[in-house]
Write an enzyme that holds these catalytic residues in place. Structure first.
Site, PDB file in Angstrom:
ATOM      1  N   GLY A 106     -13.466  11.831  -7.053  1.00 40.32           N
ATOM      2  CA  GLY A 106     -12.519  12.420  -6.095  1.00 40.32           C
ATOM      3  C   GLY A 106     -12.545  13.936  -6.101  1.00 40.32           C
ATOM      4  O   GLY A 106     -11.747  14.578  -5.414  1.00 40.32           O
ATOM      5  N   GLU A 159      -8.445  17.518 -13.917  1.00 39.47           N
ATOM      6  CA  GLU A 159      -8.161  16.261 -14.628  1.00 39.47           C
ATOM      7  C   GLU A 159      -8.460  16.408 -16.119  1.00 39.47           C
ATOM      8  O   GLU A 159      -7.706  15.928 -16.966  1.00 39.47           O
ATOM      9  CB  GLU A 159      -8.992  15.122 -14.039  1.00 39.47           C
ATOM     10  CG  GLU A 159      -8.525  14.705 -12.644  1.00 39.47           C
ATOM     11  CD  GLU A 159      -9.447  13.716 -11.969  1.00 39.47           C
ATOM     12  OE1 GLU A 159      -8.952  12.927 -11.157  1.00 39.47           O
ATOM     13  OE2 GLU A 159     -10.664  13.727 -12.229  1.00 39.47           O
ATOM     14  N   LYS A 185     -15.808  10.623 -14.565  1.00 38.39           N
ATOM     15  CA  LYS A 185     -14.779  10.932 -13.587  1.00 38.39           C
ATOM     16  C   LYS A 185     -15.285  12.022 -12.639  1.00 38.39           C
ATOM     17  O   LYS A 185     -16.306  12.643 -12.881  1.00 38.39           O
ATOM     18  CB  LYS A 185     -13.507  11.425 -14.295  1.00 38.39           C
ATOM     19  CG  LYS A 185     -12.722  10.269 -14.933  1.00 38.39           C
ATOM     20  CD  LYS A 185     -11.395  10.705 -15.512  1.00 38.39           C
ATOM     21  CE  LYS A 185     -10.508  11.455 -14.578  1.00 38.39           C
ATOM     22  NZ  LYS A 185     -10.185  10.771 -13.312  1.00 38.39           N
ATOM     23  N   ALA A 199     -10.704   6.287 -13.103  1.00 35.83           N
ATOM     24  CA  ALA A 199     -12.050   6.662 -13.555  1.00 35.83           C
ATOM     25  C   ALA A 199     -13.063   6.022 -12.618  1.00 35.83           C
ATOM     26  O   ALA A 199     -12.764   5.027 -11.942  1.00 35.83           O
ATOM     27  CB  ALA A 199     -12.288   6.189 -14.984  1.00 35.83           C
ATOM     28  N   THR A 245      -5.753  11.728 -10.146  1.00 31.89           N
ATOM     29  CA  THR A 245      -6.158  11.837  -8.739  1.00 31.89           C
ATOM     30  C   THR A 245      -7.046  10.639  -8.376  1.00 31.89           C
ATOM     31  O   THR A 245      -7.816  10.168  -9.212  1.00 31.89           O
ATOM     32  CB  THR A 245      -6.921  13.157  -8.526  1.00 31.89           C
ATOM     33  OG1 THR A 245      -6.028  14.240  -8.774  1.00 31.89           O
ATOM     34  CG2 THR A 245      -7.468  13.283  -7.110  1.00 31.89           C
ATOM     35  N   GLY A 246      -6.932  10.195  -7.119  1.00 36.88           N
ATOM     36  CA  GLY A 246      -7.771   9.086  -6.657  1.00 36.88           C
ATOM     37  C   GLY A 246      -6.895   7.942  -6.188  1.00 36.88           C
ATOM     38  O   GLY A 246      -5.662   7.984  -6.305  1.00 36.88           O
ATOM     39  N   SER A 247      -7.551   6.901  -5.673  1.00 36.60           N
ATOM     40  CA  SER A 247      -6.783   5.807  -5.072  1.00 36.60           C
ATOM     41  C   SER A 247      -6.009   5.007  -6.120  1.00 36.60           C
ATOM     42  O   SER A 247      -4.901   4.522  -5.843  1.00 36.60           O
ATOM     43  CB  SER A 247      -7.718   4.902  -4.269  1.00 36.60           C
ATOM     44  OG  SER A 247      -8.738   4.386  -5.098  1.00 36.60           O
ATOM     45  N   THR A 248      -6.546   4.866  -7.330  1.00 41.35           N
ATOM     46  CA  THR A 248      -5.830   4.109  -8.366  1.00 41.35           C
ATOM     47  C   THR A 248      -4.647   4.927  -8.881  1.00 41.35           C
ATOM     48  O   THR A 248      -3.533   4.416  -9.032  1.00 41.35           O
ATOM     49  CB  THR A 248      -6.788   3.731  -9.519  1.00 41.35           C
ATOM     50  OG1 THR A 248      -8.022   3.279  -8.972  1.00 41.35           O
ATOM     51  CG2 THR A 248      -6.190   2.636 -10.382  1.00 41.35           C
TER      52      THR A 248
HETATM   53  C1  5RP Z   1     -11.058  11.939  -9.170  1.00 39.14           C
HETATM   54  C2  5RP Z   1     -11.369  10.887 -10.150  1.00 39.14           C
HETATM   55  C3  5RP Z   1     -10.840   9.523  -9.883  1.00 39.14           C
HETATM   56  O1  5RP Z   1      -9.989   9.150 -10.916  1.00 39.14           O
HETATM   57  C4  5RP Z   1     -11.982   8.565  -9.784  1.00 39.14           C
HETATM   58  O2  5RP Z   1     -12.844   9.037  -8.764  1.00 39.14           O
HETATM   59  C5  5RP Z   1     -11.512   7.152  -9.465  1.00 39.14           C
HETATM   60  O3  5RP Z   1     -11.000   7.122  -8.171  1.00 39.14           O
HETATM   61  P1  5RP Z   1     -10.482   5.765  -7.522  1.00 39.14           P
HETATM   62  O4  5RP Z   1      -9.274   5.369  -8.290  1.00 39.14           O
HETATM   63  O5  5RP Z   1     -10.182   6.142  -6.093  1.00 39.14           O
HETATM   64  O6  5RP Z   1     -11.585   4.769  -7.635  1.00 39.14           O
HETATM   65  O7  5RP Z   1     -11.999  11.086 -11.154  1.00 39.14           O
HETATM   66  O8  5RP Z   1     -11.712  13.138  -9.480  1.00 39.14           O
END
Ligand code: 5RP
Length: 240
Positions: free
Chosen positions: A102, A108, A99, A88, A31-34
């Site tokens: 998000g 996760e 983590k 992460a 989950t998250g933008s990456t």
């Molecule tokens: C969600 C997470 C995400 O992997 C972490 O916040 C990184 O997010 P992003 O890729 O948007 O920087 O742990 O719970």
């Protein structure tokens, strides 16, 4: 660093991790933008005929994967996975992570623990000498939240970690609720010198569902920087 280059780096890390995905794999989707870049690129491969079965770590990721035609499952139907790919908020050279930025840390961690391998995809800004610049998310049950927060405070103080603990809000005055129906407490402890000790203390608190320290779960980290993607850890899954 411009927003564009940060996104380009996240996508480069996602693309590099995708190279390890092969036909028939059971995958955990982070989950998250990456992680969203990874799901997007995976969707394109699925459209070209790649056959994988995936377990998402959040409703957000489920919706994205569904919209791309990726075959989905649950851990009840598919309790063991070959590989999870996730982002992460921070990582160190020992593959320890923070983590939960998000808000999906509990699912996760469950999905990562069900996987033989966990690849983390991140841009180089997430690399830390010592974890803790990013406030540590802790997922707690709504019942008894104030008591649980006092326990978390005490657990931190016992290790010399003090800092504001903030219940996350989705909007001003409206608490953020995780997919599992819990609150997130963001703990601005600063540098965490002994993540293992903090992890053990937090895990022992009854109202804590789980916390954002991922220790011993990541097997490789794909770090995208200006010079390309560097990998630490082991992508093969063989023990080192
Ligand atoms: C969600 C997470 C995400 O992997 C972490 O916040 C990184 O997010 P992003 O890729 O948007 O920087 O742990 O719970």
């Amino acid at each position: 660093m411009s927003a564009f280059s940060a996104e380009a780096m996240k996508r480069a890390a996602a693309r590099a991790a995708l190279d390890s995905v092969t036909h028939g794999m059971r995958l955990g989707l982070g989950t998250g933008s990456t992680a969203a870049h990874f799901v997007d690129l995976l969707g394109a491969r699925v459209k070209d005929g790649l056959d994988v079965l995936c377990v998402p770590t959040s409703e957000r990721t489920r919706a994205q994967a569904e919209s791309l035609g990726i075959a989905l499952s649950t851990l009840d139907e598919t309790p063991q996975l070959d590989l999870t790919v996730d982002g992460a908020d921070e990582f160190d050279s020992r593959l320890r992570l923070i983590k939960g930025g998000g808000g999906a840390l509990l699912r996760e961690k469950i999905v990562a623990a069900a996987s033989t391998r966990m690849f983390v995809i991140a841009d180089a800004t997430k690399e830390a000498q010592t974890l803790g610049a990013f406030p540590l998310p802790v997922e707690i049950d709504r019942f008894g939240a104030r008591s649980t927060i006092l326990h978390i405070e005490r657990a931190g103080r016992g290790l010399g970690l003090v800092g504001p603990l903030t219940v996350r809000e989705a909007a001003p005055g409206e608490r953020f609720i995780t997919d599992g129906g819990h609150y997130i407490v963001d703990c601005a402890f600063g540098a965490i010198d002994d993540p293992e000790a903090l992890s053990a203390r937090l895990s022992a608190i009854p109202g804590v569902m789980d916390h954002g320290l991922f220790i011993g779960l990541a097997t490789a980290i794909f770090i995208a920087g200006a010079e390309g993607v560097r990998i630490i850890g082991n992508i093969s899954g063989d023990s080192i």
